[in-house]
Design a protein around this motif. Structure first.
Motif, PDB file in Angstrom:
ATOM      1  N   LEU A 287       0.816  -1.213   0.000  1.00 50.82           N
ATOM      2  CA  LEU A 287       0.000   0.000   0.000  1.00 50.82           C
ATOM      3  C   LEU A 287       0.851   1.265   0.000  1.00 50.82           C
ATOM      4  O   LEU A 287       0.367   2.343  -0.359  1.00 50.82           O
ATOM      5  N   ILE A 288       2.122   1.150   0.418  1.00 43.55           N
ATOM      6  CA  ILE A 288       3.018   2.311   0.342  1.00 43.55           C
ATOM      7  C   ILE A 288       3.207   2.713  -1.116  1.00 43.55           C
ATOM      8  O   ILE A 288       3.168   3.906  -1.467  1.00 43.55           O
ATOM      9  N   GLY A 289       3.412   1.723  -1.986  1.00 49.36           N
ATOM     10  CA  GLY A 289       3.532   2.005  -3.413  1.00 49.36           C
ATOM     11  C   GLY A 289       2.260   2.595  -3.979  1.00 49.36           C
ATOM     12  O   GLY A 289       2.282   3.524  -4.804  1.00 49.36           O
ATOM     13  N   MET A 290       1.115   2.065  -3.520  1.00 41.15           N
ATOM     14  CA  MET A 290      -0.178   2.581  -3.963  1.00 41.15           C
ATOM     15  C   MET A 290      -0.362   4.029  -3.507  1.00 41.15           C
ATOM     16  O   MET A 290      -0.890   4.866  -4.248  1.00 41.15           O
ATOM     17  N   LEU A 291       0.091   4.336  -2.295  1.00 42.17           N
ATOM     18  CA  LEU A 291       0.004   5.700  -1.764  1.00 42.17           C
ATOM     19  C   LEU A 291       0.856   6.662  -2.593  1.00 42.17           C
ATOM     20  O   LEU A 291       0.410   7.762  -2.952  1.00 42.17           O
ATOM     21  N   LYS A 292       2.087   6.258  -2.902  1.00 45.49           N
ATOM     22  CA  LYS A 292       2.968   7.128  -3.690  1.00 45.49           C
ATOM     23  C   LYS A 292       2.382   7.392  -5.074  1.00 45.49           C
ATOM     24  O   LYS A 292       2.468   8.508  -5.596  1.00 45.49           O
ATOM     25  N   LYS A 293       1.780   6.363  -5.679  1.00 42.33           N
ATOM     26  CA  LYS A 293       1.140   6.541  -6.985  1.00 42.33           C
ATOM     27  C   LYS A 293      -0.033   7.505  -6.869  1.00 42.33           C
ATOM     28  O   LYS A 293      -0.250   8.362  -7.742  1.00 42.33           O
ATOM     29  N   MET A 294      -0.801   7.369  -5.798  1.00 38.35           N
ATOM     30  CA  MET A 294      -1.960   8.244  -5.607  1.00 38.35           C
ATOM     31  C   MET A 294      -1.516   9.699  -5.439  1.00 38.35           C
ATOM     32  O   MET A 294      -2.167  10.620  -5.950  1.00 38.35           O
ATOM     33  N   LEU A 295      -0.405   9.921  -4.738  1.00 38.59           N
ATOM     34  CA  LEU A 295       0.125  11.272  -4.577  1.00 38.59           C
ATOM     35  C   LEU A 295       0.494  11.864  -5.934  1.00 38.59           C
ATOM     36  O   LEU A 295       0.184  13.023  -6.234  1.00 38.59           O
ATOM     37  N   ASP A 296       1.138  11.054  -6.770  1.00 34.84           N
ATOM     38  CA  ASP A 296       1.523  11.516  -8.108  1.00 34.84           C
ATOM     39  C   ASP A 296       0.301  11.759  -8.983  1.00 34.84           C
ATOM     40  O   ASP A 296       0.212  12.784  -9.676  1.00 34.84           O
ATOM     41  N   ASP A 297      -0.652  10.827  -8.949  1.00 37.27           N
ATOM     42  CA  ASP A 297      -1.848  10.947  -9.795  1.00 37.27           C
ATOM     43  C   ASP A 297      -2.660  12.191  -9.463  1.00 37.27           C
ATOM     44  O   ASP A 297      -3.344  12.750 -10.337  1.00 37.27           O
ATOM     45  N   ASN A 298      -2.624  12.605  -8.206  1.00 38.19           N
ATOM     46  CA  ASN A 298      -3.417  13.766  -7.781  1.00 38.19           C
ATOM     47  C   ASN A 298      -2.580  15.029  -7.616  1.00 38.19           C
ATOM     48  O   ASN A 298      -3.059  16.037  -7.084  1.00 38.19           O
ATOM     49  N   ASN A 299      -1.310  14.963  -8.068  1.00 35.65           N
ATOM     50  CA  ASN A 299      -0.415  16.122  -8.005  1.00 35.65           C
ATOM     51  C   ASN A 299      -0.308  16.710  -6.602  1.00 35.65           C
ATOM     52  O   ASN A 299      -0.365  17.923  -6.406  1.00 35.65           O
ATOM     53  N   ILE A 300      -0.174  15.824  -5.610  1.00 35.80           N
ATOM     54  CA  ILE A 300      -0.037  16.262  -4.226  1.00 35.80           C
ATOM     55  C   ILE A 300       1.436  16.515  -3.922  1.00 35.80           C
ATOM     56  O   ILE A 300       2.277  15.631  -4.079  1.00 35.80           O
ATOM     57  N   ASP A 301       1.731  17.725  -3.493  1.00 31.25           N
ATOM     58  CA  ASP A 301       3.089  18.109  -3.088  1.00 31.25           C
ATOM     59  C   ASP A 301       3.205  17.863  -1.581  1.00 31.25           C
ATOM     60  O   ASP A 301       2.624  18.611  -0.784  1.00 31.25           O
ATOM     61  N   VAL A 302       3.934  16.837  -1.194  1.00 35.56           N
ATOM     62  CA  VAL A 302       4.046  16.467   0.217  1.00 35.56           C
ATOM     63  C   VAL A 302       4.618  17.612   1.046  1.00 35.56           C
ATOM     64  O   VAL A 302       4.112  17.931   2.126  1.00 35.56           O
ATOM     65  N   VAL A 303       5.667  18.237   0.551  1.00 35.78           N
ATOM     66  CA  VAL A 303       6.312  19.334   1.292  1.00 35.78           C
ATOM     67  C   VAL A 303       5.347  20.495   1.482  1.00 35.78           C
ATOM     68  O   VAL A 303       5.247  21.079   2.566  1.00 35.78           O
ATOM     69  N   ALA A 304       4.604  20.836   0.441  1.00 37.22           N
ATOM     70  CA  ALA A 304       3.639  21.941   0.525  1.00 37.22           C
ATOM     71  C   ALA A 304       2.549  21.632   1.537  1.00 37.22           C
ATOM     72  O   ALA A 304       2.123  22.508   2.300  1.00 37.22           O
ATOM     73  N   LYS A 305       2.082  20.370   1.553  1.00 38.54           N
ATOM     74  CA  LYS A 305       1.048  19.982   2.505  1.00 38.54           C
ATOM     75  C   LYS A 305       1.562  20.087   3.938  1.00 38.54           C
ATOM     76  O   LYS A 305       0.851  20.530   4.845  1.00 38.54           O
ATOM     77  N   MET A 306       2.795  19.677   4.165  1.00 38.03           N
ATOM     78  CA  MET A 306       3.373  19.754   5.506  1.00 38.03           C
ATOM     79  C   MET A 306       3.460  21.201   5.972  1.00 38.03           C
ATOM     80  O   MET A 306       3.184  21.517   7.134  1.00 38.03           O
ATOM     81  N   LYS A 307       3.845  22.093   5.074  1.00 39.74           N
ATOM     82  CA  LYS A 307       3.918  23.523   5.419  1.00 39.74           C
ATOM     83  C   LYS A 307       2.529  24.065   5.720  1.00 39.74           C
ATOM     84  O   LYS A 307       2.347  24.885   6.608  1.00 39.74           O
ATOM     85  N   GLU A 308       1.531  23.604   4.949  1.00 34.16           N
ATOM     86  CA  GLU A 308       0.154  24.049   5.164  1.00 34.16           C
ATOM     87  C   GLU A 308      -0.336  23.638   6.541  1.00 34.16           C
ATOM     88  O   GLU A 308      -0.977  24.427   7.248  1.00 34.16           O
ATOM     89  N   TRP A 309      -0.024  22.417   6.960  1.00 35.72           N
ATOM     90  CA  TRP A 309      -0.472  21.928   8.264  1.00 35.72           C
ATOM     91  C   TRP A 309       0.222  22.634   9.409  1.00 35.72           C
ATOM     92  O   TRP A 309      -0.331  22.793  10.493  1.00 35.72           O
ATOM     93  N   ARG A 310       1.473  23.044   9.187  1.00 36.04           N
ATOM     94  CA  ARG A 310       2.207  23.736  10.266  1.00 36.04           C
ATOM     95  C   ARG A 310       1.523  25.044  10.646  1.00 36.04           C
ATOM     96  O   ARG A 310       1.643  25.526  11.771  1.00 36.04           O
ATOM     97  N   LYS A 311       0.820  25.654   9.667  1.00 35.65           N
ATOM     98  CA  LYS A 311       0.113  26.900   9.949  1.00 35.65           C
ATOM     99  C   LYS A 311      -1.031  26.680  10.926  1.00 35.65           C
ATOM    100  O   LYS A 311      -1.461  27.604  11.591  1.00 35.65           O
TER     101      LYS A 311
END
Length: 329
Positions: free
Chosen positions: A305-329
């Motif tokens: 499921l880790i591989g499935m998660l990484k594919k899902m992040l790519d398919d939906n254009n999710i920027d992990v770093v940007a999301k982490m910065k958003e949550w820090r706010k």
């Protein structure tokens, strides 16, 4: 809508509120399915038969009004964006692990997900397991069968037994490799500040652990399983920080983390799944596809499921770093 006045039989407080014919118990069930802790909520009914939901906290009774934001959020999207929910914490944790595992940090080479989890230390798995089993026990107490099923899929008696037996084997190996000392001619070894005579090791250390394993194996409900793990932990000698974590636990950790992260992305972040045939699925179909894969990989293949998660992040254009910065706010 109708105005209601009533006096609480416990504290004497008088309330005035509006109510309609919506079944209070059904709304509480909706909250439970959305992941809300409903242990302090209960349904009340007026003399006219109208129902509403009350909450008792610290001895104070309050009413959830008809326009409560929680209800509105459920009506709009079927789930609620509660930052305190378990799945929200898991998502943040998995994003951090993926970021560390893929970020080069300048001159440093990236490390894998397993190595990042290993860096949390051997004892982390036991602390995490204890908290998880307690949470599952509370879910069953509150009748939260759906969330219990999702979490017990990964952390269950099978995984616990594997961890316990694996620990005993690691402990035996560690004791065998320790320096042999003697006290008045009697051989002993020193482990974690304890002096243990070699002849006493099996009787005073291993047998009590095996007895605790027997209790784990014969636990019949969530409380007995959680309690037997606590007993096992009390008898355990702590291992070195860099001792390899149990393989079954590691797989469950990856599977659980990836599953709840994807579930959260679909529910709250407008993400969808592109299935094995390249078809883009809608929200409900994406959740159904995720559940199907989780069931397929629940037995020692959660790492997939880790591989499935990484594919899902790519398919939906999710920027992990940007999301982490958003949550820090």
């Amino acid at each position: 809508m109708k105005q209601l006045k009533f006096e609480c039989p416990e504290c004497g407080t008088e309330f005035t509120l509006t109510a309609n014919q919506t079944k209070a118990k059904e709304r509480i069930e909706a909250l439970k399915k959305a992941g809300v802790d409903v242990s302090e909520l209960f349904a009340m009914q007026s003399a006219d038969g109208l129902e509403f939901i009350a909450s008792k906290r610290d001895g104070v009774i309050s009413i959830l009004e008809e326009d409560d934001p929680i209800f509105q959020a459920i009506i709009i999207q079927g789930t609620i964006p509660n930052r305190q929910l378990f799945r929200r914490w898991v998502m943040a944790q998995m994003f951090r692990i993926i970021y560390i595992a893929t970020n080069t940090h300048g001159a440093y080479k990236p490390i894998g997900v397993s190595e990042v989890i290993h860096s949390m230390g051997y004892e982390y798995q036991w602390k995490m397991l204890n908290n998880e089993l307690y949470a599952q026990h509370k879910m069953m107490q509150n009748g939260d069968v759906d969330n219990f099923r999702d979490r017990n899929r990964w952390f269950n008696k099978r995984v616990v037994l594997d961890m316990a037996k694996d620990y005993i084997e690691k402990l035996k190996k560690r004791f065998d490799e320790l320096k042999l000392r003697k006290c008045k001619g009697i051989p002993y070894k020193r482990i974690n500040g304890q002096n243990i005579f070699v002849d006493d090791f099996d009787k005073k250390v291993i047998k009590p652990l095996l007895f605790a394993v027997h209790k784990i194996q014969h636990s019949e409900n969530t409380y007995e399983l959680w309690h037997s793990v606590q007993e096992f932990n009390k008898r355990r000698i702590k291992m070195h920080w860099d001792t390899p974590q149990n393989a079954a636990w590691l797989d469950a950790y990856k599977g659980s983390g990836a599953f709840f992260t994807m579930q959260n992305m679909i529910r709250f972040h407008n993400c969808v799944i592109i299935d094995d045939n390249g078809k883009t699925l809608g929200k409900n179909a994406s959740l159904a596809f995720l559940n199907k894969k989780a069931k397929l990989y629940e037995n020692r293949e959660g790492w997939r499921l880790i591989g499935m998660l990484k594919k899902m992040l790519d398919d939906n254009n999710i920027d992990v770093v940007a999301k982490m910065k958003e949550w820090r706010k």
